[in-house]
Design an enzyme around this catalytic site. Structure first.
Site, PDB file in Angstrom:
ATOM      1  N   ARG A  77       0.860  -1.262   0.008  1.00 50.03           N
ATOM      2  CA  ARG A  77       0.072  -0.003  -0.021  1.00 50.03           C
ATOM      3  C   ARG A  77       1.138   1.211  -0.038  1.00 50.03           C
ATOM      4  NH1 ARG A  77      -5.355  -0.637   0.576  1.00 50.03           N
ATOM      5  NH2 ARG A  77      -5.641   1.311   1.532  1.00 50.03           N
ATOM      6  N   ARG A  97       0.724   4.810  -8.163  1.00 52.13           N
ATOM      7  CA  ARG A  97      -0.140   5.403  -8.699  1.00 52.13           C
ATOM      8  C   ARG A  97       0.171   6.796  -9.168  1.00 52.13           C
ATOM      9  NH1 ARG A  97      -3.940   3.328  -3.665  1.00 52.13           N
ATOM     10  NH2 ARG A  97      -5.088   1.736  -4.728  1.00 52.13           N
ATOM     11  N   HIS A 110      -4.368  -1.847  -7.526  1.00 49.22           N
ATOM     12  CA  HIS A 110      -5.295  -2.084  -6.231  1.00 49.22           C
ATOM     13  C   HIS A 110      -4.253  -2.724  -5.191  1.00 49.22           C
ATOM     14  CE1 HIS A 110      -8.509  -3.635  -3.434  1.00 49.22           C
ATOM     15  NE2 HIS A 110      -7.873  -4.733  -3.519  1.00 49.22           N
ATOM     16  N   GLU A 121      -9.232 -11.850  -1.157  1.00 45.77           N
ATOM     17  CA  GLU A 121      -8.750 -11.539  -2.650  1.00 45.77           C
ATOM     18  C   GLU A 121      -8.032 -12.666  -3.179  1.00 45.77           C
ATOM     19  OE1 GLU A 121      -7.650  -7.400  -2.148  1.00 45.77           O
ATOM     20  OE2 GLU A 121      -9.638  -6.971  -1.571  1.00 45.77           O
TER      21      GLU A 121
HETATM   22  P1  CMP Z   1      -8.659   0.324  -4.862  1.00 46.70           P
HETATM   23  O1  CMP Z   1      -7.638   0.333  -4.269  1.00 46.70           O
HETATM   24  O2  CMP Z   1      -9.010  -0.823  -6.134  1.00 46.70           O
HETATM   25  O3  CMP Z   1     -10.230   0.150  -3.764  1.00 46.70           O
HETATM   26  C1  CMP Z   1     -11.307   0.495  -4.324  1.00 46.70           C
HETATM   27  C2  CMP Z   1     -11.471   1.562  -5.476  1.00 46.70           C
HETATM   28  O4  CMP Z   1     -12.362   2.259  -5.622  1.00 46.70           O
HETATM   29  C3  CMP Z   1     -10.176   2.589  -5.219  1.00 46.70           C
HETATM   30  O5  CMP Z   1      -9.009   1.738  -5.580  1.00 46.70           O
HETATM   31  C4  CMP Z   1     -10.580   3.507  -6.467  1.00 46.70           C
HETATM   32  O6  CMP Z   1     -10.236   2.887  -7.825  1.00 46.70           O
HETATM   33  C5  CMP Z   1     -11.950   3.476  -6.311  1.00 46.70           C
HETATM   34  N1  CMP Z   1     -12.361   4.614  -5.598  1.00 46.70           N
HETATM   35  C6  CMP Z   1     -12.360   4.721  -4.082  1.00 46.70           C
HETATM   36  N2  CMP Z   1     -12.657   6.081  -3.672  1.00 46.70           N
HETATM   37  C7  CMP Z   1     -13.145   6.381  -4.942  1.00 46.70           C
HETATM   38  C8  CMP Z   1     -13.794   7.853  -5.181  1.00 46.70           C
HETATM   39  N3  CMP Z   1     -13.994   9.088  -4.348  1.00 46.70           N
HETATM   40  N4  CMP Z   1     -14.168   8.025  -6.428  1.00 46.70           N
HETATM   41  C9  CMP Z   1     -14.083   7.205  -7.405  1.00 46.70           C
HETATM   42  N5  CMP Z   1     -13.184   6.062  -7.272  1.00 46.70           N
HETATM   43  C10 CMP Z   1     -13.110   5.924  -6.123  1.00 46.70           C
END
Ligand code: CMP
Length: 138
Positions: A77, A97, A110, A121
């Site tokens: 992370r 990212r 992710h 997962e």
């Molecule tokens: P991820 O780490 O895959 O976990 C959940 C995902 O939801 C995140 O990354 C983003 O791709 C998406 N996500 C989380 N918050 C938002 C937000 N506020 N607006 C749009 N997409 C989001």
């Protein structure tokens, strides 16, 4: 998991994984169906971004990897950086990212948020299931 927007960068991302001391125990490329994506992201069901997330994550191949390292969840992370790639570019410019994502939705990769999520997962992707055989197209 490398998301559809970053799949063309998968070689560089795998290099980064190894350079940071992770082992890759399992790896698989799939195109998720809507049902599978809903199952994978079930904790976000009903949130305002859920439909956008579903459209995006089913739009092309993802690469799922089971990574092994000491404190792997936290370290991965940290390598990812903030969820929103725009924030990542100022707060953690060398993060994945920041380097490969675009915004809140198209954010390159992710990472599981806990050991419990990591177990769920990895089971999701790597417990035998004919529907999740490799469909690599890159
Ligand atoms: P991820 O780490 O895959 O976990 C959940 C995902 O939801 C995140 O990354 C983003 O791709 C998406 N996500 C989380 N918050 C938002 C937000 N506020 N607006 C749009 N997409 C989001």
């Amino acid at each position: 998991m490398v998301k559809p927007d970053a799949i063309q960068e998968v070689g560089t991302i795998i290099d980064t994984v190894y350079q940071n001391g992770f082992a890759i125990c399992n790896m698989k490329s799939v195109i998720l169906s809507r049902n599978e994506a809903e199952e994978f992201y079930r904790e976000h069901f009903g949130k305002p971004f859920f439909n956008t997330l579903m459209s995006f994550i089913t739009s092309g191949p993802v690469l799922a990897m089971e990574l092994k390292a000491e404190s792997a969840v936290t370290r991965w992370r940290s390598l990812l950086g903030p969820t929103d790639s725009r924030a990542a570019r100022t707060e953690a410019p060398s993060s994945l990212r920041a380097r490969f994502g675009f915004d809140n939705t198209k954010n390159a990769c992710h990472g599981s948020d806990s050991d419990q999520s990591a177990n769920r997962e990895t089971d999701f992707f790597f417990k035998s299931n004919a529907k999740r055989q490799s469909t690599a197209r890159f």
